[in-house]
Design an enzyme around this catalytic site. Structure first.
Site, PDB file in Angstrom:
ATOM      1  N   GLU A  31      -3.772  10.305   3.241  1.00  0.00           N
ATOM      2  CA  GLU A  31      -4.880  11.086   3.792  1.00  0.00           C
ATOM      3  C   GLU A  31      -5.809  10.275   4.697  1.00  0.00           C
ATOM      4  O   GLU A  31      -6.216  10.765   5.754  1.00  0.00           O
ATOM      5  CB  GLU A  31      -5.677  11.762   2.678  1.00  0.00           C
ATOM      6  CG  GLU A  31      -4.963  12.933   2.050  1.00  0.00           C
ATOM      7  CD  GLU A  31      -4.721  14.094   3.013  1.00  0.00           C
ATOM      8  OE1 GLU A  31      -5.598  14.382   3.850  1.00  0.00           O
ATOM      9  OE2 GLU A  31      -3.645  14.704   2.935  1.00  0.00           O
ATOM     10  N   PRO A  32      -6.177   9.026   4.329  1.00  0.00           N
ATOM     11  CA  PRO A  32      -7.050   8.274   5.235  1.00  0.00           C
ATOM     12  C   PRO A  32      -6.426   8.084   6.628  1.00  0.00           C
ATOM     13  O   PRO A  32      -7.099   8.236   7.650  1.00  0.00           O
ATOM     14  CB  PRO A  32      -7.249   6.931   4.530  1.00  0.00           C
ATOM     15  CG  PRO A  32      -7.014   7.225   3.085  1.00  0.00           C
ATOM     16  CD  PRO A  32      -5.946   8.295   3.070  1.00  0.00           C
ATOM     17  N   TYR A  50       0.837  -1.210   0.000  1.00  0.00           N
ATOM     18  CA  TYR A  50       0.000   0.000   0.000  1.00  0.00           C
ATOM     19  C   TYR A  50       0.870   1.258   0.000  1.00  0.00           C
ATOM     20  O   TYR A  50       0.543   2.241  -0.653  1.00  0.00           O
ATOM     21  CB  TYR A  50      -0.927  -0.010   1.224  1.00  0.00           C
ATOM     22  CG  TYR A  50      -1.737   1.243   1.392  1.00  0.00           C
ATOM     23  CD1 TYR A  50      -2.874   1.472   0.613  1.00  0.00           C
ATOM     24  CD2 TYR A  50      -1.387   2.212   2.324  1.00  0.00           C
ATOM     25  CE1 TYR A  50      -3.628   2.625   0.761  1.00  0.00           C
ATOM     26  CE2 TYR A  50      -2.133   3.372   2.482  1.00  0.00           C
ATOM     27  CZ  TYR A  50      -3.256   3.567   1.693  1.00  0.00           C
ATOM     28  OH  TYR A  50      -3.990   4.712   1.837  1.00  0.00           O
ATOM     29  N   GLU A  51       1.986   1.197   0.716  1.00  0.00           N
ATOM     30  CA  GLU A  51       2.887   2.349   0.809  1.00  0.00           C
ATOM     31  C   GLU A  51       3.890   2.402  -0.344  1.00  0.00           C
ATOM     32  O   GLU A  51       4.849   3.154  -0.295  1.00  0.00           O
ATOM     33  CB  GLU A  51       3.608   2.333   2.162  1.00  0.00           C
ATOM     34  CG  GLU A  51       2.665   2.582   3.319  1.00  0.00           C
ATOM     35  CD  GLU A  51       3.345   2.594   4.683  1.00  0.00           C
ATOM     36  OE1 GLU A  51       4.527   2.186   4.778  1.00  0.00           O
ATOM     37  OE2 GLU A  51       2.690   3.013   5.647  1.00  0.00           O
ATOM     38  N   PHE A  79       4.596   8.215  16.587  1.00  0.00           N
ATOM     39  CA  PHE A  79       4.512   7.374  15.398  1.00  0.00           C
ATOM     40  C   PHE A  79       4.709   8.253  14.172  1.00  0.00           C
ATOM     41  O   PHE A  79       4.766   9.475  14.275  1.00  0.00           O
ATOM     42  CB  PHE A  79       3.175   6.629  15.318  1.00  0.00           C
ATOM     43  CG  PHE A  79       1.970   7.507  15.477  1.00  0.00           C
ATOM     44  CD1 PHE A  79       1.345   8.066  14.383  1.00  0.00           C
ATOM     45  CD2 PHE A  79       1.460   7.771  16.742  1.00  0.00           C
ATOM     46  CE1 PHE A  79       0.234   8.880  14.537  1.00  0.00           C
ATOM     47  CE2 PHE A  79       0.340   8.579  16.905  1.00  0.00           C
ATOM     48  CZ  PHE A  79      -0.272   9.138  15.795  1.00  0.00           C
ATOM     49  N   TYR A 116      -5.900   9.644  12.457  1.00  0.00           N
ATOM     50  CA  TYR A 116      -5.142  10.088  13.622  1.00  0.00           C
ATOM     51  C   TYR A 116      -5.605  11.448  14.130  1.00  0.00           C
ATOM     52  O   TYR A 116      -5.534  11.716  15.335  1.00  0.00           O
ATOM     53  CB  TYR A 116      -3.643  10.129  13.301  1.00  0.00           C
ATOM     54  CG  TYR A 116      -3.044   8.765  13.079  1.00  0.00           C
ATOM     55  CD1 TYR A 116      -3.189   7.744  14.014  1.00  0.00           C
ATOM     56  CD2 TYR A 116      -2.326   8.488  11.914  1.00  0.00           C
ATOM     57  CE1 TYR A 116      -2.640   6.491  13.801  1.00  0.00           C
ATOM     58  CE2 TYR A 116      -1.768   7.230  11.699  1.00  0.00           C
ATOM     59  CZ  TYR A 116      -1.934   6.243  12.641  1.00  0.00           C
ATOM     60  OH  TYR A 116      -1.395   4.998  12.437  1.00  0.00           O
TER      61      TYR A 116
END
Length: 152
Positions: free
Chosen positions: A126-127, A27-28, A119, A132
């Site tokens: 964005e999600p 995903y990253e 962290f 957070y």
């Protein structure tokens, strides 16, 4: 997903945990970066000198999310909990699993007398940033992330 169970990880969870870590890396846009062998992951979390702890989210006997953390020390603030990864498998996102894991981790930090939790989040995610923000974090734009790789 009210039936989701949040519990401390055990060695038998490590294979599923590592699969979620690989899913996060994909995903990253960094899928080739996960080089940690399963046996070392297990040793690092459950061996003679564990360096990480984790909670898992379990649904129908399947690990669908993890929160992996470890100790960090600040000379200004003392013990800090470092959240390395908060991952929920894609098909279970948006169902409060991440919230349950994150809040369990925060409670662990509070009960362990940590002075706070730190962290990282990618600036394009964005999600995650919006998730957070619900917890009133302090986003820091003064520091660079720096790492040095060792060829071990």
């Amino acid at each position: 997903m009210d039936e989701v169970i949040i519990r401390k990880a055990v060695p038998e969870d490590c294979h599923s945990m590592l699969e979620l870590i690989k899913e996060l890396a994909e995903y990253e846009k960094a899928s080739g970066e996960v080089i940690l062998p399963l046996d070392q992951f297990i040793e690092d979390g459950f061996g003679a000198s564990p360096v990480w702890g984790a909670f898992v989210a379990e649904y129908n006997s399947e690990i669908i999310g993890i929160s992996l953390f470890y100790d960090r020390y600040s000379t200004w603030k003392g013990r800090r909990l470092y959240l390395e990864d908060l991952v929920v498998t894609e098909r279970c996102r948006g169902k409060q699993v991440g919230r349950k894991l994150f809040e369990a981790t925060m409670e662990y930090g509070k009960s362990g007398r940590y002075s706070g939790m730190v962290f990282q989040v990618l600036n394009w995610n964005e999600p995650a940033i919006n998730f957070y923000k619900k917890y009133s974090p302090k986003f820091d734009d003064e520091w660079f992330n720096v790492s040095i790789e060792f060829n071990v």
